[in-house]
Write a protein that holds these residues in place. Structure first.
Motif, PDB file in Angstrom:
ATOM      1  N   LEU A 191       0.882  -1.331  -0.079  1.00 12.52           N
ATOM      2  CA  LEU A 191      -0.070   0.037   0.135  1.00 12.52           C
ATOM      3  C   LEU A 191       0.959   1.283  -0.049  1.00 12.52           C
ATOM      4  N   GLU A 192       0.503   2.404  -0.703  1.00 10.62           N
ATOM      5  CA  GLU A 192       0.959   3.612  -0.706  1.00 10.62           C
ATOM      6  C   GLU A 192       0.215   4.580  -0.275  1.00 10.62           C
ATOM      7  N   LEU A 193       0.638   5.781   0.202  1.00  8.28           N
ATOM      8  CA  LEU A 193      -0.032   6.783   0.555  1.00  8.28           C
ATOM      9  C   LEU A 193       0.350   8.140   0.077  1.00  8.28           C
ATOM     10  N   VAL A 194      -0.416   8.923  -0.572  1.00  5.72           N
ATOM     11  CA  VAL A 194       0.271   9.790  -1.220  1.00  5.72           C
ATOM     12  C   VAL A 194      -0.602  11.226  -0.759  1.00  5.72           C
ATOM     13  N   VAL A 195       0.184  12.013   0.039  1.00  2.00           N
ATOM     14  CA  VAL A 195      -0.959  13.238   0.746  1.00  2.00           C
ATOM     15  C   VAL A 195      -0.547  14.578   0.015  1.00  2.00           C
ATOM     16  N   ASP A 196      -1.328  15.195  -0.767  1.00  2.00           N
ATOM     17  CA  ASP A 196      -1.155  16.487  -1.193  1.00  2.00           C
ATOM     18  C   ASP A 196       0.251  16.452  -2.358  1.00  2.00           C
ATOM     19  N   GLY A 197       0.190  15.425  -3.010  1.00  7.64           N
ATOM     20  CA  GLY A 197       1.433  15.130  -3.854  1.00  7.64           C
ATOM     21  C   GLY A 197       2.722  14.965  -3.488  1.00  7.64           C
ATOM     22  N   VAL A 198       2.536  14.664  -2.282  1.00  4.72           N
ATOM     23  CA  VAL A 198       4.051  14.265  -1.437  1.00  4.72           C
ATOM     24  C   VAL A 198       3.757  12.695  -1.091  1.00  4.72           C
ATOM     25  N   PHE A 199       4.737  11.828  -1.453  1.00  2.00           N
ATOM     26  CA  PHE A 199       4.715  10.371  -1.005  1.00  2.00           C
ATOM     27  C   PHE A 199       5.051  10.393   0.511  1.00  2.00           C
ATOM     28  N   ALA A 200       3.782  10.033   1.060  1.00  2.00           N
ATOM     29  CA  ALA A 200       3.787  10.093   2.405  1.00  2.00           C
ATOM     30  C   ALA A 200       4.704   8.948   3.232  1.00  2.00           C
ATOM     31  N   MET A 201       4.112   7.601   2.477  1.00  2.00           N
ATOM     32  CA  MET A 201       4.752   6.275   2.944  1.00  2.00           C
ATOM     33  C   MET A 201       4.208   5.288   2.317  1.00  2.00           C
ATOM     34  N   ASP A 202       4.988   4.120   2.524  1.00  2.00           N
ATOM     35  CA  ASP A 202       4.261   2.771   1.975  1.00  2.00           C
ATOM     36  C   ASP A 202       4.445   1.669   3.167  1.00  2.00           C
ATOM     37  N   ASP A 203       3.989   0.472   3.121  1.00  2.00           N
ATOM     38  CA  ASP A 203       4.122  -0.606   3.978  1.00  2.00           C
ATOM     39  C   ASP A 203       5.257  -1.265   3.726  1.00  2.00           C
ATOM     40  N   VAL A 204       6.217  -1.067   2.931  1.00  2.00           N
ATOM     41  CA  VAL A 204       7.355  -2.098   2.614  1.00  2.00           C
ATOM     42  C   VAL A 204       8.051  -2.241   4.017  1.00  2.00           C
ATOM     43  N   ASP A 205       8.400  -1.124   4.489  1.00  2.00           N
ATOM     44  CA  ASP A 205       8.953  -1.292   6.105  1.00  2.00           C
ATOM     45  C   ASP A 205       8.247  -0.661   6.902  1.00  2.00           C
ATOM     46  N   THR A 206       7.598  -1.009   7.823  1.00  2.00           N
ATOM     47  CA  THR A 206       6.887  -0.161   8.703  1.00  2.00           C
ATOM     48  C   THR A 206       7.625  -0.309  10.292  1.00  2.00           C
ATOM     49  N   SER A 207       8.614  -0.658  10.144  1.00  2.00           N
ATOM     50  CA  SER A 207       9.321  -0.956  11.470  1.00  2.00           C
ATOM     51  C   SER A 207       9.528   0.342  12.442  1.00  2.00           C
ATOM     52  N   THR A 208       9.740   1.405  11.732  1.00  2.00           N
ATOM     53  CA  THR A 208       9.985   2.632  12.477  1.00  2.00           C
ATOM     54  C   THR A 208       8.634   3.351  12.971  1.00  2.00           C
ATOM     55  N   GLU A 209       7.640   3.218  12.099  1.00  2.00           N
ATOM     56  CA  GLU A 209       6.420   3.972  12.468  1.00  2.00           C
ATOM     57  C   GLU A 209       5.903   3.077  13.750  1.00  2.00           C
TER      58      GLU A 209
END
Ligand SMILES: C[S@@+](CC[C@H](N)C(=O)[O-])C[C@H]1O[C@@H](n2cnc3c(N)ncnc32)[C@H](O)[C@@H]1O
Length: 252
Positions: free
Chosen positions: A42-60
């Motif tokens: 999954l990828e999340l793009v907010v206001d044209g900025v790549f906010a995150m994906d779930d390739v590595d969520t260890s730091t979140e």
């Protein structure tokens, strides 16, 4: 969470939009990307900025774990801003000491997609401790002095790489002071950053009532590149009512 173009390398064009909506804070886009190897992310793009994906969520997830490990006692009230793909919030819920989890997210559509089960981290989670609402976390912080035991902020790619310019005041001394004041005595403020943030650390350490300011560096490797993310933390001086001091850290 990554700089705008990272994370795209080596991926096929198997992209499918799961949701797209526009509002006063720009467009939010949730999409599913299938790699050459058949991995689905999954990828999340907010206001044209790549906010995150779930390739590595260890730091979140570590954002939540680092803050909660510094909290004492149980019955913890936790504020998470913002929702993103839900990994920080979901990690807080795994801690039985968390009695209430307020998640404040700017994008109404994202909150709706979470409710529809589109975020795997929270899909199927029916937890009465979770209070998911639409709003600006800066307003929530200003409205809730002395309310939370932990405040976890992951609303940008860090103070040096904002998703929304309007978030900038949050990282400056008055904004940091407001965030610290939103904590109960002994509570912990933790801020995610896509780069080490020495200035943020210094500003946070200088806020009146802040103790134990520190930065945890989080090296991550992906797509053959090394990144160094960070979590900047501080506690509000004092101790929770009903708690006895252990080890005597801090000034309060
Ligand atoms: C990188 S994501 C958060 C990732 C999250 N930690 C996770 O585990 O998935 C950043 C989120 O913060 C939201 N956001 C940005 N500014 C905000 C604000 N001022 N108040 C509340 N949410 C905000 C964005 O819409 C986005 O959903």
């Amino acid at each position: 969470m990554l700089p705008q173009t990272a994370g795209m390398n080596g991926l096929a064009d198997g992209i499918r939009d799961l949701g797209r909506a526009s509002g006063p804070h720009g467009e939010v886009l949730l999409r599913r990307r299938t790699t050459d190897d058949g991995e689905v992310h999954l990828e999340l793009v907010v206001d044209g900025v790549f906010a995150m994906d779930d390739v590595d969520t260890s730091t979140e997830r570590l954002l939540a774990a680092a803050a909660l490990s510094r909290c004492t006692g149980d019955g913890l009230q936790v504020l998470v801003g913002g929702l993103g793909l839900g990994w920080t919030a979901a990690t807080v819920l795994t801690d039985p000491r968390a009695a209430g989890v307020d998640v404040v997210e700017l994008q109404p559509a994202l909150v709706g997609w979470a409710a529809r089960g589109l975020l795997p981290s929270l899909a199927g989670v029916s937890d009465r401790r979770l209070r998911l609402r639409v709003g600006d976390v800066a307003a929530a912080l200003a409205a809730g002095p002395g309310r939370w035991d932990a405040v976890l902020l992951d609303i940008d790619n860090g103070p040096g790489f904002l998703v929304h310019e309007s978030n900038a005041p949050l990282y400056r001394p008055p904004g940091l002071a407001t965030a610290l004041t939103a904590l109960r005595p002994g509570g912990v403020l933790a801020i995610w950053s896509s780069d080490p943030a020495p200035e943020l650390l210094a500003d946070l350490a200088a806020v009146t009532g802040a103790v134990d300011a520190e930065q945890v560096l989080l090296p991550v490797e992906r797509d053959g590149r090394r990144y160094e993310y960070a979590v900047v933390l501080a506690r509000r001086a004092g101790q929770r009512s009903g708690q006895r001091s252990v080890g005597g850290t801090g000034r309060g």
